[in-house]
Design an enzyme around this catalytic site. Sequence first.
Site, short mmCIF file in Angstrom:
data_model
loop_
_atom_site.label_atom_id
_atom_site.label_comp_id
_atom_site.label_asym_id
_atom_site.label_seq_id
_atom_site.Cartn_x
_atom_site.Cartn_y
_atom_site.Cartn_z
N GLY A 1 38.11 33.70 40.99
CA GLY A 1 38.25 34.52 40.08
C GLY A 1 39.42 35.87 40.29
O GLY A 1 39.82 36.46 39.36
N ASP A 2 38.87 36.46 41.38
CA ASP A 2 39.52 37.55 41.94
C ASP A 2 41.16 37.44 42.15
O ASP A 2 42.06 38.20 41.68
CB ASP A 2 38.90 38.10 43.31
CG ASP A 2 37.67 38.72 43.05
OD1 ASP A 2 37.59 39.49 41.94
OD2 ASP A 2 37.04 38.85 43.89
#
Length: 404
Positions: free
Chosen positions: A174-175
Amino acid sequence: MTTRSSPPQGPLAGVRILDLSTVVAGPFGTALCADLGADVTKIELPDGSDALRKLQPVKGDMPLYWKVTNRGKRGITLDVRKPAGRALLLRLIELADVLVENFRPGKLEEWGLDIATLQGVNPRLNVLRLTGFGQTGPYRQNGGFARVFEAMSGLTNLCGEVGRMPLHMNFPLGDTVAGTFAAFAISAEMVRMRSDPRARGVEIDLSATEALFRMLEPLAVEHEQLGIVRGHNGNRATYTAPSNMYLSADGVAFSLVASSEPIFRRLCAMLGMETLTVDPRFVDNLRRVRHGEALDAILAHEFAQMTFEQLDARLTTAGVPHTKIYTIEDIVADPHFTARDAVIRLPDPDLGTIPAPCIVPRVKGREMRPPRSGPSVGEHNAQVYGELGLDEAALARLKREQVI
């Protein structure tokens, strides 16, 4: 004077980015910009307390994750919460094109660094604010961590075995997705700014959860129009078939996709099972998906009769897309990755050079030099603050006061 780590020939050459963000998402995004020639200055607190410096992998006291995620950047220390630090940041802002931050909404304002103040100093400044949930909405103050917004975006629910808990992957995907959107947003705004010398900067509200949800494009229309809530289904895809992970006779896990009609026919011919192509259950992708369990049982049985070496040769000859499941050991040894220099060496003052993924994408006729690894705490203080006219005595005083 320290040589800047990004060469000037990239498409983002001349773009000046101040990176106030911490951990992974923002720094990954600005590193992508540095890869393409942007002059990125990483700003961290004087005590070097950015959590990424302690996130595995760490070798002794050397932060390996930091070194690769902050590649190609100059590094300075600055406590913007202090009046002297705020004043210094505003001087840096005068020369910048972009400021990237990932504090909870309201923090910049709390420190007297609201958008009006920042753009009052530099009207052409673009401020990218990367948070878990955005600057508005009831969740805006919630902490943003990759696994949280992976779960809330719907991504995590797609991963895992049937009848068991959903699964997180062993990496903060997600980062990096949010960071990719950050680099895209910065690049888009730079196109706009370069096309109009009178253009003013903007505030970019980037929600990491929304970035992930944007990747899951068909889920909303699938739910509304078909009443489907897509979930975790092991390794078998529920949108195309055959598309699954299988085991060879010698226990090698491999992924195979043969969902188009020509490829499916080639797979069946390779197995000597041409009758599958006229089986009413398998005559097109929609029916193969509907009867995916039955199709996979047939294929798994056939694949289990051959070693992976045998399967690999036959599938390659038949033109059926497949691969064994790679580890990093496989990647660095693979002849294709080697031929394309997919793993580059970053110059590093501690370890000589360290391996990292190559610059993506490649542009013919413009070979980018591998960037240097991420900077040590305050490594470029003298260089960057020297550009503002601060001498050694001023820097020493600011250091004693823990401003830098």
